[in-house]
Write an enzyme that holds these catalytic residues in place. Sequence first.
Site, PDB file in Angstrom:
ATOM      1  N   SER A  15       0.814  -1.218   0.000  1.00 39.23           N
ATOM      2  CA  SER A  15       0.000   0.000   0.000  1.00 39.23           C
ATOM      3  C   SER A  15       0.848   1.269   0.000  1.00 39.23           C
ATOM      4  CB  SER A  15      -0.916   0.005   1.234  1.00 39.23           C
ATOM      5  OG  SER A  15      -0.193  -0.378   2.382  1.00 39.23           O
ATOM      6  N   ASP A  64      -3.230  -9.394   7.646  1.00 39.29           N
ATOM      7  CA  ASP A  64      -2.059  -9.255   8.510  1.00 39.29           C
ATOM      8  C   ASP A  64      -1.196 -10.490   8.251  1.00 39.29           C
ATOM      9  OD1 ASP A  64      -0.173  -9.340  10.481  1.00 39.29           O
ATOM     10  OD2 ASP A  64      -1.588  -9.114  12.154  1.00 39.29           O
ATOM     11  N   TYR A 156      15.136  -5.516  14.503  1.00 42.35           N
ATOM     12  CA  TYR A 156      14.991  -5.378  13.041  1.00 42.35           C
ATOM     13  C   TYR A 156      16.112  -6.131  12.307  1.00 42.35           C
ATOM     14  CZ  TYR A 156      14.465  -2.976   8.523  1.00 42.35           C
ATOM     15  OH  TYR A 156      14.287  -2.687   7.191  1.00 42.35           O
ATOM     16  N   ALA A 158      17.942  -8.577  13.391  1.00 46.71           N
ATOM     17  CA  ALA A 158      17.783 -10.035  13.570  1.00 46.71           C
ATOM     18  C   ALA A 158      16.698 -10.573  12.642  1.00 46.71           C
ATOM     19  CB  ALA A 158      17.447 -10.354  15.028  1.00 46.71           C
ATOM     20  N   LYS A 160      15.815  -9.330   9.783  1.00 46.74           N
ATOM     21  CA  LYS A 160      16.281  -9.256   8.388  1.00 46.74           C
ATOM     22  C   LYS A 160      17.377 -10.291   8.123  1.00 46.74           C
ATOM     23  CE  LYS A 160      13.438  -6.147   7.000  1.00 46.74           C
ATOM     24  NZ  LYS A 160      12.446  -6.464   5.968  1.00 46.74           N
TER      25      LYS A 160
HETATM   26  P1  NAP Z   1       6.565   1.479   4.835  1.00 45.84           P
HETATM   27  O1  NAP Z   1       6.538   2.641   3.909  1.00 45.84           O
HETATM   28  O2  NAP Z   1       6.443   1.701   6.303  1.00 45.84           O
HETATM   29  O3  NAP Z   1       5.448   0.433   4.356  1.00 45.84           O
HETATM   30  C1  NAP Z   1       5.249  -0.737   5.085  1.00 45.84           C
HETATM   31  C2  NAP Z   1       4.214  -1.578   4.380  1.00 45.84           C
HETATM   32  O4  NAP Z   1       4.091  -2.831   5.093  1.00 45.84           O
HETATM   33  C3  NAP Z   1       2.841  -0.945   4.353  1.00 45.84           C
HETATM   34  O5  NAP Z   1       2.246  -1.238   3.100  1.00 45.84           O
HETATM   35  C4  NAP Z   1       2.093  -1.673   5.479  1.00 45.84           C
HETATM   36  O6  NAP Z   1       0.689  -1.773   5.281  1.00 45.84           O
HETATM   37  C5  NAP Z   1       2.718  -3.054   5.371  1.00 45.84           C
HETATM   38  N1  NAP Z   1       2.576  -3.852   6.590  1.00 45.84           N
HETATM   39  C6  NAP Z   1       3.076  -3.612   7.814  1.00 45.84           C
HETATM   40  N2  NAP Z   1       2.731  -4.599   8.667  1.00 45.84           N
HETATM   41  C7  NAP Z   1       1.996  -5.486   7.942  1.00 45.84           C
HETATM   42  C8  NAP Z   1       1.340  -6.706   8.254  1.00 45.84           C
HETATM   43  N3  NAP Z   1       1.390  -7.221   9.487  1.00 45.84           N
HETATM   44  N4  NAP Z   1       0.665  -7.346   7.258  1.00 45.84           N
HETATM   45  C9  NAP Z   1       0.605  -6.818   6.005  1.00 45.84           C
HETATM   46  N5  NAP Z   1       1.211  -5.673   5.662  1.00 45.84           N
HETATM   47  C10 NAP Z   1       1.885  -5.021   6.621  1.00 45.84           C
HETATM   48  O7  NAP Z   1       7.947   0.637   4.654  1.00 45.84           O
HETATM   49  P2  NAP Z   1       9.038   0.589   3.466  1.00 45.84           P
HETATM   50  O8  NAP Z   1      10.132   1.499   3.830  1.00 45.84           O
HETATM   51  O9  NAP Z   1       8.370   0.695   2.166  1.00 45.84           O
HETATM   52  O10 NAP Z   1       9.613  -0.883   3.687  1.00 45.84           O
HETATM   53  C11 NAP Z   1       9.214  -1.991   2.902  1.00 45.84           C
HETATM   54  C12 NAP Z   1      10.179  -3.141   3.182  1.00 45.84           C
HETATM   55  O11 NAP Z   1      11.495  -2.755   2.815  1.00 45.84           O
HETATM   56  C13 NAP Z   1      10.247  -3.547   4.654  1.00 45.84           C
HETATM   57  O12 NAP Z   1      10.383  -4.932   4.773  1.00 45.84           O
HETATM   58  C14 NAP Z   1      11.510  -2.848   5.132  1.00 45.84           C
HETATM   59  O13 NAP Z   1      12.083  -3.504   6.233  1.00 45.84           O
HETATM   60  C15 NAP Z   1      12.369  -2.977   3.884  1.00 45.84           C
HETATM   61  N6  NAP Z   1      13.470  -2.015   3.839  1.00 45.84           N
HETATM   62  C16 NAP Z   1      13.204  -0.677   3.802  1.00 45.84           C
HETATM   63  C17 NAP Z   1      14.262   0.214   3.755  1.00 45.84           C
HETATM   64  C18 NAP Z   1      14.057   1.700   3.689  1.00 45.84           C
HETATM   65  O14 NAP Z   1      15.043   2.429   3.775  1.00 45.84           O
HETATM   66  N7  NAP Z   1      12.840   2.178   3.527  1.00 45.84           N
HETATM   67  C19 NAP Z   1      15.581  -0.261   3.759  1.00 45.84           C
HETATM   68  C20 NAP Z   1      15.808  -1.627   3.808  1.00 45.84           C
HETATM   69  C21 NAP Z   1      14.740  -2.490   3.845  1.00 45.84           C
HETATM   70  P3  NAP Z   1      -0.359  -0.587   5.730  1.00 45.84           P
HETATM   71  O15 NAP Z   1      -0.090   0.587   4.830  1.00 45.84           O
HETATM   72  O16 NAP Z   1      -1.712  -1.177   5.476  1.00 45.84           O
HETATM   73  O17 NAP Z   1      -0.056  -0.291   7.146  1.00 45.84           O
END
Ligand code: NAP
Length: 248
Positions: A15, A64, A156, A158, A160
């Site tokens: 989303s 979820d 986090y 751990a 990952k």
């Molecule tokens: P974000 O903008 O916070 O988006 C998180 C997404 O995960 C949202 O769509 C949220 O849904 C969904 N979500 C959270 N808990 C959930 C659950 N229990 N069931 C289903 N959906 C769930 O995060 P992002 O930065 O895009 O990160 C995406 C991925 O990339 C994550 O795994 C993060 O660890 C990884 N990552 C991010 C970065 C970075 O710098 N951003 C770096 C390395 C890795 P809702 O909108 O409905 O709440």
Amino acid sequence: MTALTERTALVTGASRGIGAAIARRLAAEGAAVAVNYHRNAAAAAEVVDAIAAGGGRAVAIQADVSNLAEATELIKAVQKEFGRLDILVNNAGTTRDNLIMMMKEEDWDEVLATNLKSAWNCAKVAARIMMKQRHGRIINITSVAGVSGNAGQSNYAASKAGMIGLTKSLAKELGPRNITVNAVAPGFVPTDLTQTLIAQIEESILAMTPLKRLGAAEDVAGLVAFLAGEDASFITGQVISVDGGMVL
Ligand code: NAP
């Protein structure tokens, strides 16, 4: 015809942020895409509408994914909608950062369940379908924190690092059925998840990054699209960083 025509994909947590960019990119490559979300129905609907406006096919499905029963229902719904499941992107994730002395037990449990158990849940259910198809791509979104650790992110990092072990194990287990399993490790990408952190330490991130910029969600999506396609059919069990060279 584009690279993923006739493929179907599920992107968890699509989303917002990186997941939304991945969903849009896979759809642009021709895949029918299930946009999973947890709480943010309006944002998921926007992603679906944008894909439809571009001539693609997408559906939003709430679940979820940290809960096995909900993950099972989600994948059943995807199969019902599209008839098959070729690409699973385990992207849903969260943070509850703190130094270990201050970190609460529930912060550990929440992050491990959302980031790691969710990936196991979805892979477990999707693997059954992909094994029957003799084709599948599982792509786990890990992080540079899972490769090199990060102070204040023991939960986090751990979770990952756990995704990397999951990736390598499933690559060995599912490879004989033509299912590849890879992990993508982004560096810092501005999203809701990293807004506060990046605001605090942007200068030091850039100092550590040879390419001298932050990542974009589209940088991650491009790598995921490559791993989902036929050109990556002999790549499995790998952890590929998309971090501007930050962790070398
Ligand atoms: P974000 O903008 O916070 O988006 C998180 C997404 O995960 C949202 O769509 C949220 O849904 C969904 N979500 C959270 N808990 C959930 C659950 N229990 N069931 C289903 N959906 C769930 O995060 P992002 O930065 O895009 O990160 C995406 C991925 O990339 C994550 O795994 C993060 O660890 C990884 N990552 C991010 C970065 C970075 O710098 N951003 C770096 C390395 C890795 P809702 O909108 O409905 O709440």
